[in-house]
Structure formats: C-alpha cells, structure tokens
Design an enzyme around this catalytic site. Structure first.
Site, PDB file in Angstrom:
ATOM      1  N   CYS A 105     -24.984 -45.842 -62.430  1.00 17.35           N
ATOM      2  CA  CYS A 105     -25.728 -45.272 -61.296  1.00 17.35           C
ATOM      3  C   CYS A 105     -26.006 -43.778 -61.510  1.00 17.35           C
ATOM      4  O   CYS A 105     -26.883 -43.208 -60.868  1.00 17.35           O
ATOM      5  CB  CYS A 105     -24.985 -45.513 -59.983  1.00 17.35           C
ATOM      6  SG  CYS A 105     -23.277 -45.038 -60.049  1.00 17.35           S
ATOM      7  N   ASN A 106     -25.269 -43.152 -62.403  1.00 19.11           N
ATOM      8  CA  ASN A 106     -25.463 -41.710 -62.615  1.00 19.11           C
ATOM      9  C   ASN A 106     -26.184 -41.347 -63.901  1.00 19.11           C
ATOM     10  O   ASN A 106     -26.470 -40.182 -64.126  1.00 19.11           O
ATOM     11  CB  ASN A 106     -24.115 -40.992 -62.604  1.00 19.11           C
ATOM     12  CG  ASN A 106     -23.594 -40.824 -61.205  1.00 19.11           C
ATOM     13  OD1 ASN A 106     -24.381 -40.695 -60.270  1.00 19.11           O
ATOM     14  ND2 ASN A 106     -22.291 -40.868 -61.045  1.00 19.11           N
ATOM     15  N   ARG A 107     -26.430 -42.318 -64.760  1.00 18.67           N
ATOM     16  CA  ARG A 107     -27.070 -41.983 -66.041  1.00 18.67           C
ATOM     17  C   ARG A 107     -27.774 -43.173 -66.668  1.00 18.67           C
ATOM     18  O   ARG A 107     -27.392 -44.325 -66.445  1.00 18.67           O
ATOM     19  CB  ARG A 107     -26.048 -41.426 -67.023  1.00 18.67           C
ATOM     20  CG  ARG A 107     -25.014 -42.430 -67.501  1.00 18.67           C
ATOM     21  CD  ARG A 107     -23.954 -41.785 -68.365  1.00 18.67           C
ATOM     22  NE  ARG A 107     -23.172 -40.856 -67.582  1.00 18.67           N
ATOM     23  CZ  ARG A 107     -23.169 -39.544 -67.759  1.00 18.67           C
ATOM     24  NH1 ARG A 107     -23.905 -39.006 -68.712  1.00 18.67           N
ATOM     25  NH2 ARG A 107     -22.448 -38.764 -67.006  1.00 18.67           N
ATOM     26  N   SER A 138     -18.903 -36.933 -65.665  1.00 21.61           N
ATOM     27  CA  SER A 138     -19.141 -37.727 -64.450  1.00 21.61           C
ATOM     28  C   SER A 138     -19.258 -36.844 -63.220  1.00 21.61           C
ATOM     29  O   SER A 138     -18.846 -35.678 -63.241  1.00 21.61           O
ATOM     30  CB  SER A 138     -17.985 -38.700 -64.234  1.00 21.61           C
ATOM     31  OG  SER A 138     -17.885 -39.574 -65.314  1.00 21.61           O
ATOM     32  N   HIS A 142     -21.223 -35.286 -76.806  1.00 14.81           N
ATOM     33  CA  HIS A 142     -21.703 -35.753 -75.501  1.00 14.81           C
ATOM     34  C   HIS A 142     -21.100 -37.121 -75.169  1.00 14.81           C
ATOM     35  O   HIS A 142     -20.574 -37.321 -74.068  1.00 14.81           O
ATOM     36  CB  HIS A 142     -23.233 -35.827 -75.522  1.00 14.81           C
ATOM     37  CG  HIS A 142     -23.810 -36.374 -74.257  1.00 14.81           C
ATOM     38  ND1 HIS A 142     -23.950 -35.619 -73.117  1.00 14.81           N
ATOM     39  CD2 HIS A 142     -24.266 -37.631 -73.948  1.00 14.81           C
ATOM     40  CE1 HIS A 142     -24.467 -36.364 -72.154  1.00 14.81           C
ATOM     41  NE2 HIS A 142     -24.667 -37.591 -72.635  1.00 14.81           N
ATOM     42  N   GLN A 183     -17.534 -48.882 -68.248  1.00 14.45           N
ATOM     43  CA  GLN A 183     -18.997 -49.005 -68.381  1.00 14.45           C
ATOM     44  C   GLN A 183     -19.433 -48.763 -69.837  1.00 14.45           C
ATOM     45  O   GLN A 183     -20.319 -49.457 -70.345  1.00 14.45           O
ATOM     46  CB  GLN A 183     -19.685 -48.018 -67.431  1.00 14.45           C
ATOM     47  CG  GLN A 183     -19.519 -48.436 -65.973  1.00 14.45           C
ATOM     48  CD  GLN A 183     -19.897 -47.336 -64.991  1.00 14.45           C
ATOM     49  OE1 GLN A 183     -19.750 -46.141 -65.285  1.00 14.45           O
ATOM     50  NE2 GLN A 183     -20.341 -47.727 -63.815  1.00 14.45           N
TER      51      GLN A 183
END
Lengths: 344, 273
Positions: free
Chosen positions: A50-52, A109, A99, A120
């Site tokens: 959901c964030n990347r 995060s 990274h 994930q």
C-alpha cells in the site's frame, strides 16, 4: 550485471498516484510476464504494497530497460508518464542494493521498524521466483535482504516498542492479563480512537461490550460489526463484574467515573485487575482512580506519550542500522563483482 | 569438604545471577549462555559435594541446620534449572537466585555453629519426614516470594507508566499471580505436613510437653498460620494482586526469623539445629 530499482513510495507520491500504480497480487504473474515480453531487464521482480510500487531488475541494457519499465507503469496505471515521472526514483547499484535492504528492514516504511514489510518482500520474491523471473543475482539479493532484515532486528532495537496508540494499549493489556482471548472489553462512548483500540483488542480474541448514552443505535451497529454486544447506558454498571478492560470515549464535559465509584467496582469484582483506558478529552475518569490497588489507568496522553517515546527510540537506532546496511551492501557488491566482474 | 569449595560454588551461583541480570537488562544472548553454564556447573559441584558428604557419613543429609540449608539451596537451584530447561523462564531464575544465595551463604556461615549431636534421632524415620516436608515447603515459599517480587515490580512499572526493558521481558500480572498462588499453596501444604510430622515425632518420643517451650516451634506455628491466612484471603478473593504479593514477601521475613531462631536461641527443642 547491474542491479536497478525503479519505483515510488509514500514519501514521493500521494495516495492518489500510489493506488493507480499499485499491482494487486492476482495481477502479479501477468505483469511480470508483460515486463519479460517487453525485455525489461534479464531478471525482474515486482514489489507492490500500500505504500510502494517498485520494479527491481538485474541486467545489462539498463537504460533501455528503465525506459520500457516506465512505459509499462504508465500503461498499467492508465496515467500519462508525465503525470508521475517526477515522483519516480531510479537507483543504480550500490544505492539500489542499499535501498532494498532498507525497505526489507522497515527503515523505509511509514512506521519505522515495522515487520509486515519483511513478509511482503518475501512474498514478492517467492512469486517472482515461482514465475521464473529471478536468476542468480536477484535470488542472492533478495535472500540476503531477508537475512539483513532479520539481523538488524536482532542486533539493534529497531523493532522495540509499539508505536501506535492501539498497539500500545494492546501491549499494556497483555502485560496485565495472561492473554486477551476471552477478555471482555467494555467501551463507553463511540469515539473513533476507542473503536480502534477495541478493534486491536478484538484481533487478539477480546470480546466487546458497547455502551452509549446518546448514540445507542451507533453502539448497536458497532457491536454487530465487531461481533459484540450493545449494553444500554443505564445498565452498564451492572455488567462491571464481567469485564476486564474499560474504555471511555464520551463527549461528557465532566468526570463521569469517580475514584470512589471505581473503588466500589473493585469490591464487586473481588479485586480482579481492571484496566481503565480514558480516551476522552476532557477526561471521563477521575485520575485518583489510578491509586486504587489492581486498577491500571491510562489516558490518551499516556498512551500517545509511550508511542512517541517508542518512535523516538526506534529513530535513534537508524544510524546504527544504516551502518550495518552499508556493510551488508559492501558484502553484496563484493560478491557481485566476483561473480560477474562488474563495476562496484 | 574444603571451605574453598563451598565458596567457589557460591561464587559460581553469584556470577550466574549477574549474567542472568545482564541478559535481562541488556538482552545479551552471550551473557545468558554464560549464566546457564555457570548455573549448571555450580549445581553439579553442589550435587557432588552432597554426594561426597553422604558417602563420608551415611545418614540423612539434612539433619543439622546448616546441612538443611545446604540441601534446600541445592533443591531450589535444581528446581530453577528444570523450570528454565522446560519453560525457558529465565526471569524466574533471576528473581529466585538472590534468595537461594542468601540461604546458601547462611548454610556455609553456620557450618561451624552445629549444635549437639542428634544421637539416635539421626536414624529416626521422623527426621527425614519432618525436615523433608519443612524444606520442601520452604522451597515452595521461595518460589512464591520470587513470583511475588516480580508481580510487585511489574505492577509498579504499570502504575508508574515507566517501562524498562524488564517490563517487556517479565510475564503478565495474571501469569505471575497464577504461579505465585500455586507455589504458595504447595509451600503451605508441605510446611504444614512438616510441622505435623514434627508433632508426631515429639509424641512418639514423649516430648510434647517440652515442645511448646521451644521458640522455633512457636514461631513455626505462627508462620504457618499467617501463610494459611494469606492463602485464605487469596482463595476467598477478599484480597488479590499487590496486597497478597506484598503479604507473601512480608511473611517470608517471618519465615526467615523462624529459621534463624533455633540457631541463635539459647534453649529449646531445636536449639542449635
């Protein structure tokens, strides 16, 4: 052979863009095949949370692959490339390796040090491996990233302490009661924060009792939604004997539960421990109640204070984590150089 | 057995306690490993020293006060070691070791204070029944007081809203309360059986009259009665949590006075033992 990463995350793109570029798990195989057909890198992997949304690749004709990968993202999201290109980051090795190690360790995060990302990353790797999209380089890189994440958690305190109000409340409850399964939580009021805390406790097996004076219908609705029971305001004190956690979140302008009242409750409960959580502002529970034996009273400031201290503590670990990640990047680049004789 | 051996065993236990403490506060796995090794080595040496004592003089190994303390400290460490191996409860070892160390030190220091020979009593069946149950009860009380101390500490952390690393490592209040109650019950039952054994013994040798003038007998009855009162309060749910835990710690003080009373009392049935 070079390792690259191309993508965007919560720091570079708003949710409106992220949701368009997000790749659901059922589309993963199709998207990976599409990248393969286009000739995007020799090895490739998609990480979408959901964030990347990130494309990891290893290959030789990198600039061409990056151009093709951008085109793919544009087609997939049905957005013009110009609408999101400036939000994309493109990193070559060794930054791409650093990274990934940071991402897998939860340093990148929204909640620093969270652990969900490890699962994930692992799932993304296993999917790409299953669809035969990874090779020697990405296999080694992702397997190492999982090891790095694990060793960071054991060598530093990056995962120490809960950082949200709800999880802090759950942690506290777990230090009072042996387990939350079967623990009865009474919620007086229907405030959003109180509902969040209740949900977190329910996820651990607690049973909710919802009470509301003004919004009884909402209490009934919430009780139905959460699998609990709605109790009329007039009757809630008769149920005090049954409960273990009492959360208040009403709009009452004055204290509604006095210390003396809590003392009577404790007698009725045969001194069984009672965890009081006062989420209301102004406070609903008399602060003097915390002096009673076996009564543990926390208000919203207490919980937020603990969450903030834990956040600050995690952030204080970032420097040490970065040092360990730099070392691990060095090891990986050394291995890559030996295997492929590439530039470091 | 050389005095140096006793001191070495004590130092081994003490070093083990330090390592466990270091592990709990700083979460050093290496320290925990050293702590476990030291605990096991000292326990082994402790056991060997008991075997050597028995082989030199074949009789009940806990006849005298110092011997009893020496045996009970061994049994306690053995119990801790088994619990640690079975359940991995290192916090329990940490909170129990100070009491064990104290008992062990008293045992070693009172070795020279041994009273008159027990004579034929050394071979009475009642000797091992009486002392066995009493020391078994003491082991239960030591375990209970460890749980009570942990309960009070954890409760203080929750009340004060100041969490340290110990907060995360210690179990929940409910777990501690459960263990505390179980050990307290075991201790009270075994201690009572020990007293009962002593009464039967006294009756058999027709010493019932003199028994009541013994300060240790009086204090033992008192301690036992207080322990049963604490247990009764907990069972009836009139008191729970902090007050019961604090009660256990306080009564342990009384138990300690009871233990020491015969060593220093000038007269009485137990004088010097």
């Amino acid at each position: 052979m070079e390792v690259w990463v191309l993508g965007l995350n919560h720091k570079t793109a708003p949710v409106e863009v992220r949701e368009r570029l997000s790749i659901p798990s059922h589309q993963l195989e199709e998207c990976l095949k599409s990248l393969e057909i286009r000739g995007v890198f020799r090895e490739r992997l998609l990480l979408s949370t959901c964030n990347r949304t990130e494309i990891y690749g290893a290959g030789l004709d990198s600039q061409n692959s990056i151009r093709l990968a951008k085109e793919f993202l544009s087609e997939h999201s049905r957005l013009a490339l110009s609408d999101f290109e400036n939000r994309l980051y493109v990193l070559s090795q060794p930054d791409s390796v650093t990274h990934l190690f940071s991402v897998a360790s939860g340093l990148n995060s929204m909640v620093v040090g969270e652990t969900e990302i490890i699962g994930q990353v692992k799932e993304a790797y296993l999917a790409a491996h299953r669809f035969q999209q990874t090779g020697k380089v990405l296999n080694a890189l992702f397997q190492r990233s999982l090891k790095v994440a694990k060793s960071l958690r054991s060598q530093t305190d990056i995962g120490t302490g809960k950082v949200s109000v709800a999880s802090v409340a759950v942690e506290l409850a777990e230090k009072i009661f042996e387990r939350l399964k079967g623990v009865r939580v009474m919620v007086l009021g229907t405030g959003e924060m109180a509902v969040q805390v209740t949900k977190a406790m329910i996820s651990k097996g607690a049973l909710p009792l919802m009470v509301s004076k003004r919004h009884y219908e909402r209490a009934q609705h919430l009780a139905g939604e959460l699998g609990g029971e709605a109790v009329p305001y007039e009757a809630y004190e008769t149920r005090i004997k049954e409960i273990d956690v009492f959360i208040t979140s009403t709009e009452a302008p004055l204290v509604i539960i006095r210390a003396e009242q809590a003392r009577l409750w404790m007698k009725l409960r045969h001194e069984r421990p009672l965890f009081l959580i006062d989420m209301a502002v102004p406070r609903n529970i008399d602060q003097a109640a915390e002096k009673l034996d076996n009564v543990y009273l926390y208000n919203i400031d207490d919980l937020e204070g603990i969450a903030d201290r834990n956040k600050a503590f995690r952030e204080s670990q970032l420097e040490e984590c970065s040092r360990l990640i730099r070392n691990q990047t060095g090891f990986f680049m050394g291995w890559l150089g030996k295997e492929f004789g590439e530039r470091r | 057995m050389s005095f140096a051996v006793y001191i070495l065993i004590f130092l081994g236990y003490f070093a083990s306690f330090v390592c466990y403490g270091f592990d709990l506060v700083f979460e050093e796995e290496g320290a925990l490993l050293y702590g476990k090794r030291l605990l096991f080595s000292s326990l082994l040496a402790h056991g060997v020293s008991l075997v050597v004592s028995v082989s030199r003089e074949p009789r009940w190994v806990a006849a005298y006060f110092s011997e009893s303390l020496y045996l009970v400290s061994f049994l306690l460490v053995l119990l801790l070691w088994i619990l640690e191996r079975r359940f991995g409860v290192r916090f329990f070892v940490l909170f129990s070791l100070p009491v064990v160390l104290l008992l062990y030190l008293l045992a070693v220091l009172s070795m020279g204070r041994q009273g008159d020979s027990l004579g034929s009593a050394l071979f009475s069946k009642w000797l091992w029944i009486h002392t066995g149950f009493i020391w078994g009860g003491l082991a239960g009380f030591v375990a209970a007081v460890s749980c009570a101390l942990m309960y009070l500490f954890q409760s203080w952390q929750l009340k004060s809203k100041r969490w340290g690393k110990l907060f995360v490592n210690l179990p929940s209040l409910q777990t501690l309360d459960r263990f505390h109650f179980a050990f307290l019950s075991i201790g009270a039952i075994l201690f009572s059986l020990g007293i009962l054994g002593g009464l039967f013994w006294a009756k058999e040798i027709k010493e019932m009259g003199g028994l009541w003038r013994d300060p240790k007998v009086f204090l033992s009855f008192l301690t036992c009665a207080v322990y049963w009162s604490v247990l009764g309060l907990r069972l009836s749910s009139l008191r729970r949590g902090q007050k019961i835990a604090a009660g256990t710690v306080l009564v342990f003080g009384l138990l300690f006075v009871t233990l020491m009373s015969s060593t220093y009392a000038p007269s009485g049935f137990h004088a010097g033992f």
